[in-house]
Scaffold this active site. Sequence first.
Site, PDB file in Angstrom:
ATOM      1  N   ARG A 123      14.539  -2.293   0.812  1.00 15.64           N
ATOM      2  CA  ARG A 123      13.145  -1.993   1.120  1.00 15.64           C
ATOM      3  C   ARG A 123      12.987  -0.519   1.522  1.00 15.64           C
ATOM      4  NH1 ARG A 123       9.562  -4.066   6.251  1.00 15.64           N
ATOM      5  NH2 ARG A 123       7.504  -3.709   5.363  1.00 15.64           N
ATOM      6  N   ASP A 183      -5.734 -10.747   4.632  1.00 16.99           N
ATOM      7  CA  ASP A 183      -5.054 -11.757   5.447  1.00 16.99           C
ATOM      8  C   ASP A 183      -6.081 -12.527   6.276  1.00 16.99           C
ATOM      9  OD1 ASP A 183      -1.865 -10.498   5.725  1.00 16.99           O
ATOM     10  OD2 ASP A 183      -3.494  -9.178   5.129  1.00 16.99           O
ATOM     11  N   ARG A 186      -7.960 -14.984   4.179  1.00 23.78           N
ATOM     12  CA  ARG A 186      -7.148 -16.180   3.962  1.00 23.78           C
ATOM     13  C   ARG A 186      -7.159 -17.064   5.212  1.00 23.78           C
ATOM     14  NH1 ARG A 186      -2.588 -12.304   1.353  1.00 23.78           N
ATOM     15  NH2 ARG A 186      -3.081 -12.598  -0.851  1.00 23.78           N
ATOM     16  N   HIS A 210       0.414  -5.571   8.175  1.00 27.79           N
ATOM     17  CA  HIS A 210       0.136  -6.384   6.992  1.00 27.79           C
ATOM     18  C   HIS A 210       1.493  -6.850   6.481  1.00 27.79           C
ATOM     19  CE1 HIS A 210      -1.403  -7.847   3.238  1.00 27.79           C
ATOM     20  NE2 HIS A 210      -0.729  -6.959   2.529  1.00 27.79           N
TER      21      HIS A 210
END
Length: 350
Positions: A123, A183, A186, A210
Amino acid sequence: MAMPKTPSTTSLADLDIASAFFAPIQQAAPPSPTKRHIKISIIGTGNVGMAIAQTLLTQDLADELALVDALPDKLRGEMLDLQHAAAFLPRTKIVASTDYAVTASSDLCIVTAGARQNPGESRLNLLQRNVSLFKKIIPPLVKYSPDCILMVVSNPVDVLTYVAWKLSGFPSNRVIGSGTNLDSSRFRFLIADHLDVNAQDVQAYIIGEHGDSSVALWSSISVGGVPILSFLERRQIIYEKETLEKIHKEVINCAYEVIKLKGYTSWAVGYSVANLAWSILRDQRRIHPISVLAKGFHDINDGEVFLSLPAQIGRGGVLGVINVPISDEEAEHLRRSAKTILELQEQLGV
């Protein structure tokens, strides 16, 4: 380089038919110079960028939409595909180029471009490649649109919003990340679905990163103006904390499930970003959980970090952060979320 016009457009442009087609009325004044021309630029024409473009076009928000990408053939194809829908959409000029000059005088620049993760790539290494990419994107945007508002959608959005802020030299109110706006949508959907009510009647925020360290603000959730947790306590309705955490985990896993099923997310983020663009460019002064400079809020004082907080946005960008009451536990989770992002920034050396 600029995208060449289609052959049909070129042949029509050679004919001076406008002056013959329209007859001017007598004693007319020239068009008012006060009409505001709204221009939005989208950098990156992948699935997310085009979902945003398509949603913006249907909302009649911009007079001009500029697309930028490094792949000229795909870029021209996307531009033509949108232009061919002109008869079904509000009138919007659509332009595209690999040259950032096409973005000149934009009111809002939306960055969706990002490097794809290679198999086995860490990452951190992916992030370093995205930072290098942003060094090529942000400076020309600032050069051609020095008064614009920058909105970062590329992931990880919080770190890259910080990077965009540093590279731009803009004041912090004019650089925002799409953050946890989606988010929170949702989250509201899941609560509304559980209670069988309209999601628009649910007030609920996911804040912080996030990502996996996001924070669900259960203490401030209300449905139709009724605070949920205090309502349950007054009615002596027993609930388990694990039930609440299960809903939050479902929010986090939503994106993973969509990606697993169709390979990427696009439509929901398209609507989310268009929703933010509308609030900004129409000066709606609505509250959205977006990635902002969080230093000084909820005892986050260890460094400059962008993470999502409920903020009021309008024509000037971020107008203020709402002082939403949060519990001690939620505040601790938020500071932990900030620490996660700061540690990533330190590893990157940004």
